[in-house]
Design an enzyme around this catalytic site. Structure first.
Site, PDB file in Angstrom:
ATOM      1  N   GLU A 283      -3.967   1.689  -7.451  1.00 37.94           N
ATOM      2  CA  GLU A 283      -4.341   2.815  -6.594  1.00 37.94           C
ATOM      3  C   GLU A 283      -3.407   3.998  -6.875  1.00 37.94           C
ATOM      4  OE1 GLU A 283      -6.617   1.780  -2.849  1.00 37.94           O
ATOM      5  OE2 GLU A 283      -4.550   1.363  -2.324  1.00 37.94           O
TER       6      GLU A 283
ATOM      7  N   HIS B 193       0.853  -1.191   0.000  1.00 42.30           N
ATOM      8  CA  HIS B 193       0.000   0.000   0.000  1.00 42.30           C
ATOM      9  C   HIS B 193       0.891   1.244   0.000  1.00 42.30           C
ATOM     10  CE1 HIS B 193      -2.966   2.975   1.060  1.00 42.30           C
ATOM     11  NE2 HIS B 193      -3.885   2.089   0.723  1.00 42.30           N
TER      12      HIS B 193
END
Ligand code: 13P
Length: 248
Positions: A164, A92
């Site tokens: 993302e 992430h």
């Protein structure tokens, strides 16, 4: 194939709050056909395991140590599995930026997760600087290639790539559907070039970054996109349910 919908609670919700959330959410979730994965904080894994027992909803951890054991403050693959996770989020951008996780360590985390029987949600995405200098595709390519280095093709079955864009996370800004479609295509091409065209076709890809009930229609029908990853908007069960309804 039903769409994948992943909630990332990040560093939100105590055990009791997760319990309250699930009581409300599960009373209304029956019957929907999304492939649902909830990434809850470590401390909420056991209550999620208990409450989701026998249901078709998977649980994810939000991080894993690259090593099997030994380090203060880290969590092992074995612990995650024991606590109820079948997935783990790796790479992430919040961890890449704040905790300086590079592609090398991300590659090790992926291998360690797979070794422990976990499926991996691998996050990749371009920074604002990459986007502004037209380096989105170069950045995605190197993140994916380095993260997946040394993996066997059959292990890709247990990987979901989450696209993302870093500038879209928590910002309220989102890319156009066309830009997401292009990113998805290039992710498939990287996997196809590095493994096989079959692998490129079959790898599961989701989009994440500032998804909410108002903009979800933009992401529910993109060619080649298998689902979504929702942060802030997953924290309220009613809002998250609206998003799920738009996907299924
Ligand atoms: P937001 O939905 O809050 O932008 O977060 C996205 C994200 O980082 C999911 O992993």
């Amino acid at each position: 194939m039903s769409k994948i919908v992943i909630a990332n609670f990040k560093m939100n919700k105590t055990e009791q709050e997760t319990k309250d959330y699930l009581i409300n959410f599960l009373s209304r979730y029956e019957g929907y056909k999304a492939n649902l994965i909830l990434a809850v904080p470590f401390t909420s894994l056991p209550i999620a395991k208990f409450m989701l027992h026998g249901r078709d909803i998977s649980i994810a951890g939000q991080n894993i140590c690259e090593d099997e054991k030994g380090y203060t403050g880290e969590i092992s693959g074995q612990m995650l599995v024991d606590a109820g996770a079948s997935y783990v989020i790796v790479g992430h951008s919040e961890r890449r930026v704040k905790f300086k996780e590079d592609n090398k360590v991300i590659n090790k985390k992926i291998k360690n997760g797979l070794k422990n029987g976990l499926s991996i949600i691998l996050c990749v995405g371009e920074s604002l600087a990459d986007k502004n200098t037209m380096k989105t595709l170069v950045s995605l390519k190197s993140q994916i290639e380095e993260a997946l280095k040394g993996l066997y093709e059959n292990e890709l079955e247990n990987i979901v790539i989450a696209y993302e864009p870093v500038w879209a996370i928590g910002s309220g800004k989102t890319p156009s559907s066309k830009d997401v479609e292009m990113a998805v295509k290039s992710i498939r091409k990287v996997v196809s070039d590095d493994f096989s065209s079959k692998a490129g076709e079959q790898i599961r890809i989701v989009y994440g970054g500032s998804i909410n009930p108002k903009n979800i229609s933009k992401f529910s029908n993109i060619d080649g996109l298998n689902g979504i990853l929702v942060g802030t908007a997953s924290l309220d069960g009613n809002i998250f349910m609206q998003i799920i309804n738009s996907m299924t």
